[in-house]
Design a protein around this motif. Structure first.
Motif, PDB file in Angstrom:
ATOM      1  N   SER A   6       0.838  -1.213   0.000  1.00  0.00           N
ATOM      2  CA  SER A   6       0.000   0.000   0.000  1.00  0.00           C
ATOM      3  C   SER A   6       0.866   1.254   0.000  1.00  0.00           C
ATOM      4  N   LEU A   7       1.973   1.228   0.764  1.00  0.00           N
ATOM      5  CA  LEU A   7       2.886   2.366   0.802  1.00  0.00           C
ATOM      6  C   LEU A   7       3.527   2.588  -0.555  1.00  0.00           C
ATOM      7  N   THR A 321      -9.349  -5.241  -1.219  1.00  0.00           N
ATOM      8  CA  THR A 321     -10.529  -4.982  -0.393  1.00  0.00           C
ATOM      9  C   THR A 321     -10.709  -3.480  -0.176  1.00  0.00           C
ATOM     10  N   GLY A 322     -11.873  -3.146   0.384  1.00  0.00           N
ATOM     11  CA  GLY A 322     -12.108  -1.742   0.704  1.00  0.00           C
ATOM     12  C   GLY A 322     -11.096  -1.219   1.702  1.00  0.00           C
ATOM     13  N   GLY A 323     -10.685  -2.091   2.641  1.00  0.00           N
ATOM     14  CA  GLY A 323      -9.669  -1.695   3.614  1.00  0.00           C
ATOM     15  C   GLY A 323      -8.339  -1.393   2.962  1.00  0.00           C
ATOM     16  N   ASN A 324      -7.966  -2.176   1.914  1.00  0.00           N
ATOM     17  CA  ASN A 324      -6.729  -1.917   1.184  1.00  0.00           C
ATOM     18  C   ASN A 324      -6.763  -0.558   0.512  1.00  0.00           C
ATOM     19  N   ILE A 325      -7.885  -0.254  -0.128  1.00  0.00           N
ATOM     20  CA  ILE A 325      -8.023   1.036  -0.832  1.00  0.00           C
ATOM     21  C   ILE A 325      -7.989   2.189   0.169  1.00  0.00           C
ATOM     22  N   ARG A 326      -8.702   2.021   1.296  1.00  0.00           N
ATOM     23  CA  ARG A 326      -8.724   3.061   2.324  1.00  0.00           C
ATOM     24  C   ARG A 326      -7.308   3.303   2.867  1.00  0.00           C
ATOM     25  N   THR A 327      -6.576   2.237   3.126  1.00  0.00           N
ATOM     26  CA  THR A 327      -5.210   2.361   3.631  1.00  0.00           C
ATOM     27  C   THR A 327      -4.313   3.077   2.637  1.00  0.00           C
ATOM     28  N   PHE A 329      -5.069   5.327   0.281  1.00  0.00           N
ATOM     29  CA  PHE A 329      -5.311   6.765   0.191  1.00  0.00           C
ATOM     30  C   PHE A 329      -4.993   7.482   1.508  1.00  0.00           C
ATOM     31  N   LEU A 330      -5.183   6.786   2.631  1.00  0.00           N
ATOM     32  CA  LEU A 330      -4.777   7.378   3.903  1.00  0.00           C
ATOM     33  C   LEU A 330      -3.264   7.566   3.942  1.00  0.00           C
ATOM     34  N   ILE A 331      -2.530   6.584   3.441  1.00  0.00           N
ATOM     35  CA  ILE A 331      -1.070   6.697   3.406  1.00  0.00           C
ATOM     36  C   ILE A 331      -0.647   7.862   2.527  1.00  0.00           C
ATOM     37  N   GLU A 332      -1.314   8.047   1.392  1.00  0.00           N
ATOM     38  CA  GLU A 332      -0.983   9.170   0.505  1.00  0.00           C
ATOM     39  C   GLU A 332      -1.158  10.501   1.239  1.00  0.00           C
ATOM     40  N   ALA A 333      -2.292  10.645   1.924  1.00  0.00           N
ATOM     41  CA  ALA A 333      -2.542  11.896   2.652  1.00  0.00           C
ATOM     42  C   ALA A 333      -1.538  12.072   3.781  1.00  0.00           C
ATOM     43  N   LEU A 334      -1.236  10.974   4.486  1.00  0.00           N
ATOM     44  CA  LEU A 334      -0.302  11.050   5.607  1.00  0.00           C
ATOM     45  C   LEU A 334       1.103  11.387   5.130  1.00  0.00           C
ATOM     46  N   VAL A 335       1.528  10.795   4.019  1.00  0.00           N
ATOM     47  CA  VAL A 335       2.861  11.072   3.479  1.00  0.00           C
ATOM     48  C   VAL A 335       2.963  12.536   3.049  1.00  0.00           C
ATOM     49  N   LEU A 336       1.910  13.035   2.397  1.00  0.00           N
ATOM     50  CA  LEU A 336       1.909  14.442   1.991  1.00  0.00           C
ATOM     51  C   LEU A 336       2.102  15.356   3.207  1.00  0.00           C
ATOM     52  N   CYS A 337       1.359  15.087   4.273  1.00  0.00           N
ATOM     53  CA  CYS A 337       1.415  15.957   5.451  1.00  0.00           C
ATOM     54  C   CYS A 337       2.728  15.785   6.220  1.00  0.00           C
ATOM     55  N   ILE A 380      -3.589  16.020  10.972  1.00  0.00           N
ATOM     56  CA  ILE A 380      -4.330  16.636   9.870  1.00  0.00           C
ATOM     57  C   ILE A 380      -4.394  15.690   8.681  1.00  0.00           C
ATOM     58  N   GLY A 381      -3.261  15.007   8.393  1.00  0.00           N
ATOM     59  CA  GLY A 381      -3.246  14.058   7.284  1.00  0.00           C
ATOM     60  C   GLY A 381      -4.263  12.947   7.474  1.00  0.00           C
ATOM     61  N   ILE A 382      -4.340  12.429   8.708  1.00  0.00           N
ATOM     62  CA  ILE A 382      -5.286  11.349   8.980  1.00  0.00           C
ATOM     63  C   ILE A 382      -6.725  11.867   8.975  1.00  0.00           C
ATOM     64  N   PHE A 383      -6.930  13.022   9.637  1.00  0.00           N
ATOM     65  CA  PHE A 383      -8.289  13.559   9.767  1.00  0.00           C
ATOM     66  C   PHE A 383      -8.876  13.957   8.407  1.00  0.00           C
ATOM     67  N   PHE A 384      -8.106  14.731   7.646  1.00  0.00           N
ATOM     68  CA  PHE A 384      -8.633  15.209   6.369  1.00  0.00           C
ATOM     69  C   PHE A 384      -8.444  14.190   5.243  1.00  0.00           C
ATOM     70  N   GLY A 385      -7.613  13.188   5.474  1.00  0.00           N
ATOM     71  CA  GLY A 385      -7.445  12.160   4.447  1.00  0.00           C
ATOM     72  C   GLY A 385      -8.433  11.024   4.571  1.00  0.00           C
ATOM     73  N   TYR A 386      -9.083  10.919   5.737  1.00  0.00           N
ATOM     74  CA  TYR A 386      -9.969   9.776   5.946  1.00  0.00           C
ATOM     75  C   TYR A 386     -11.200   9.837   5.044  1.00  0.00           C
ATOM     76  N   TYR A 387     -11.823  10.984   4.900  1.00  0.00           N
ATOM     77  CA  TYR A 387     -13.052  11.069   4.095  1.00  0.00           C
ATOM     78  C   TYR A 387     -12.815  10.669   2.647  1.00  0.00           C
ATOM     79  N   PRO A 388     -11.797  11.236   1.968  1.00  0.00           N
ATOM     80  CA  PRO A 388     -11.547  10.782   0.590  1.00  0.00           C
ATOM     81  C   PRO A 388     -11.196   9.295   0.530  1.00  0.00           C
ATOM     82  N   ALA A 389     -10.385   8.804   1.516  1.00  0.00           N
ATOM     83  CA  ALA A 389     -10.004   7.393   1.519  1.00  0.00           C
ATOM     84  C   ALA A 389     -11.224   6.502   1.724  1.00  0.00           C
TER      85      ALA A 389
END
Length: 404
Positions: A6-7, A321-327, A329-337, A380-389
């Protein structure tokens, strides 16, 4: 897909849109840097003010005439508000370590063809201990000098630099203070400027009796500094001083004090509380830019989900799985932040020291401020990245594959 896969997928997605990723991180970078700089400025100012108050003496009580009181009190107008006898009486109280009364004024100082304008202070030798003055050369004057009203002086480094040539030892030289000759017995070690920019080395100390009899012609003192044996004894000593001075000045039970006592510990606590509030306010204002950066991250991640809908559908079709996809996009947001946070730390620390270098404003970069900024950016990365993920994870694979 495990976490490492995922990373790798998340990092690849960010590399495919380098400019957009950089612009997304810009808001986080600015926010983190602003938080660090604002906290550094607030903590630096607090530290310098605390150091300045500390340089005035530890465990210090400052007794002075009450506000609005003149040098005399009483109906006859012939009794000094504070005098040397008051200081001697205070020195005999329990838990008192040092006492030094002060009386001073402006001075024109001359040596050969050099002239300097400064302030002189008449005091006792205990002033050196209370103010923590170290000697550069020579020594402080003695109690015998006070008793005999000796014409001796201890000068600060600034006074010495402006009266004497480089390399010349001022000790033993005769200077003239307001036209009267004084022998220099010591030069104080340098302290530098105070937090308000005042030169602490631009001083002259002479025996109190000399100042009273030879320079000013008065018996009162403007202040009595009292150093207690410990911080815990300050309240006890202050109470005893109040009772002593009311008795010595023969004040009626219902009469107001004709003196006031300032406790530097209370002043320091007030200053620290005020600067702490200002630091929090500055950091809160700076944190708004972090919030804006987080909203920008969420916006970009939503756009990314829309652009990569077919890719998401394809991954789900081959077993993600949905969990894989969520992880992912969450990683993308977290890495950005996090990357934005690291860059913001470097810029923030550099900016703090640039302010110090060019504007001479005190700053203090603390580890807690850095950790706070990084933690906030990650949150912030986790909070604001969760909805899109989460939105990406809930896509229907068939509908996603049909998306144009």
């Amino acid at each position: 897909m495990n976490l490492m896969n995922s990373l790798a997928v998340a990092l690849n997605g960010l590399r495919m849109n380098k400019l957009r990723s950089a612009l997304t991180m810009l808001g986080i970078i600015i926010g983190v840097a602003a938080v660090i700089v604002m906290i550094a400025i607030g903590q630096g100012a607090s530290k310098q003010i605390s150091d300045q108050i500390g340089s005035m003496g530890s465990n210090l009580l400052m007794v002075s005439p009450a506000f609005g009181q003149g040098p005399v009190r009483g109906a006859g107008g012939n009794v000094n508000t504070l005098n040397s006898e008051d200081a001697k009486a205070i020195a005999n109280l329990n838990m008192v370590e040092y006492v030094s009364p002060e009386l001073g004024g402006g001075a024109t100082v001359e040596y050969t063809n050099q002239t300097w304008t400064t302030q002189f202070t008449g005091t006792w030798p205990q002033e050196q201990d209370i103010k923590s003055w170290r000697m550069g050369v020579g020594s402080f004057f003695t109690n015998e000098d006070v008793q005999g009203a000796t014409m001796v002086a201890v000068i600060g480094q600034t006074v010495a630099d402006n009266l004497f040539s480089a390399g010349v030892n001022p000790v033993g030289a005769t200077i003239r203070i307001n036209k009267l000759p004084f022998t220099v017995v010591g030069v104080l070690g340098a302290k530098g400027a105070s937090s308000m920019g005042q030169d602490q080395d631009d001083v002259i100390y002479i025996p109190l009796s000399t100042a009273q009899r030879r320079l000013l012609g008065e018996n009162n003192v403007r202040m009595i500094n009292v150093q207690t044996q410990s911080p815990d004894s300050m309240a006890y000593v202050q109470s005893n001083i109040e009772a002593l001075l009311r008795e010595r000045h023969r004040l009626a039970a219902n009469a107001d004090d004709d003196f006031q006592i300032r406790n530097l510990t209370s002043v320091l606590e007030t200053v620290q509380s005020t600067t702490g509030t200002m630091t929090l306010l500055l950091a809160s204002i700076a944190a708004i830019s972090l919030l804006v950066g987080g909203i920008g991250t969420m916006n970009i991640m939503l756009v990314s989900v829309i652009e990569r809908t077919r890719e998401i559908g394809l991954r789900m079709a081959v077993g993600a799985t949905g969990g894989n996809i969520r992880t992912q996009f969450l990683i993308e947001a977290l890495v950005l932040c996090l990357f934005g946070g690291l860059a913001g730390i470097i810029i923030g620390i550099g900016g703090a020291y640039v302010i110090t270098h060019f504007y001479k404003w005190p700053v203090a970069v603390s580890l807690s401020a850095v950790l706070l900024a990084v933690g906030f950016s990650a949150a912030i990365g986790i909070f604001f990245g969760y909805y899109p993920a989460n939105k990406a994870a809930k896509l229907d694979p068939i509908e996603a594959l049909r998306f144009e």
